[in-house]
Scaffold this motif. Structure first.
Motif, PDB file in Angstrom:
ATOM      1  N   ARG A  70      20.036  90.679  69.887  1.00 17.77           N
ATOM      2  CA  ARG A  70      18.719  90.536  70.504  1.00 17.77           C
ATOM      3  C   ARG A  70      18.564  89.166  71.155  1.00 17.77           C
ATOM      4  O   ARG A  70      18.128  89.056  72.297  1.00 17.77           O
ATOM      5  CB  ARG A  70      17.626  90.740  69.463  1.00 17.77           C
ATOM      6  N   ASP A 119      13.801  95.165  72.594  1.00 16.72           N
ATOM      7  CA  ASP A 119      13.463  95.574  71.232  1.00 16.72           C
ATOM      8  C   ASP A 119      11.962  95.630  70.940  1.00 16.72           C
ATOM      9  O   ASP A 119      11.490  95.060  69.950  1.00 16.72           O
ATOM     10  CB  ASP A 119      14.138  94.649  70.211  1.00 16.72           C
ATOM     11  N   ARG A 165      17.613  98.252  73.680  1.00 20.00           N
ATOM     12  CA  ARG A 165      17.697  98.340  72.229  1.00 20.00           C
ATOM     13  C   ARG A 165      18.975  97.632  71.773  1.00 20.00           C
ATOM     14  O   ARG A 165      20.071  98.018  72.158  1.00 20.00           O
ATOM     15  CB  ARG A 165      17.730  99.800  71.784  1.00 20.00           C
TER      16      ARG A 165
END
Length: 232
Positions: A118, A87, A111
């Motif tokens: 994340r 990210d 991503r």
């Protein structure tokens, strides 16, 4: 006295006594130079340690946060393991990475779909043993997560780098190394706020390369990066 000396000798022989010089040599053996002598002087072991999480703190993007890592990424990307970006705020500029000696075949950009994804991706990547370096961007208020990520870095023998805003410097962090970066006309000044085995150190000027990210990657022919998504 002779008995005490003999007991100490036995403990040393068994490795049950920590010896500063020996530990420093082992630490140096597990480090890779940053490519900048001025930065190496700030880092324990004179380089980036293996199995360690490093926080890079800065106020504005393009403060040299990527430039300080380019020589390391170029070296690690020649190995079998992956260099993973999780990210990043912009797509890394592949031609600039290629020009810095980074092997794009060993670089992947992930991503995620959420903050939870994340953190999951960062933790799994760090401890997988498949990555030589993991780069991640985290907001404030992630103290518990950072502790888990440091444990994961040790488990996977991976170098982890967390990019965070400078306002996070007042927050507690389990990362063994925390560096504050401030832009300078000739590069970037780096202050060691926290470093394992040493005191904090004042700023030093590092002559870094230009930023290697942008909002959209142009058509660069073969100089392309692999982008993947996550789903937990």
């Amino acid at each position: 006295m002779a008995t005490e000396t003999g007991s100490l000798h036995k403990l040393l022989h068994k490795g049950e006594v920590w010896r500063g010089r020996q530990a420093a040599e082992q630490l140096r053996h597990r480090c890779l130079s940053s490519g900048f002598p001025q930065l190496d002087a700030l880092l324990p072991g004179q380089g980036w340690q293996a199995s360690q999480l490093v926080e890079l703190l800065y106020s504005d993007e393009g403060s040299g946060e990527l430039g300080v890592l380019l020589p390391l990424l170029a070296e690690l990307s020649q190995q079998e393991r992956w260099v993973l970006w999780v990210d990043p705020p912009h797509i890394p500029y592949a031609p600039a990475l290629l020009g810095a000696g980074v092997n794009l075949d060993r670089v992947q950009v992930v991503r995620s779909n959420s903050r939870r994804d994340r953190l999951w991706c960062l933790e799994q990547s760090l401890k997988s043993g498949c990555c030589s370096a993991v780069l991640g961007w985290l907001p404030a208020g992630q103290e518990k997560a950072i502790r888990r990520l440091q444990v994961a870095a040790v488990e996977g023998d991976c170098r982890g780098f967390l990019f965070r805003h400078s306002r996070c410097q007042s927050q507690h962090s389990a990362a063994p190394c925390r560096l504050l970066l401030e832009p300078h006309p000739e590069g970037v000044t780096v202050s060691a706020l926290k470093r394992r085995g040493g005191w904090p150190l004042p700023p030093r000027l590092i002559p870094v390369s230009p930023v290697v990210s942008q909002t959209a990657e142009p058509d660069a022919g073969p100089a392309r990066l692999t982008l993947v998504g996550t789903s937990t």
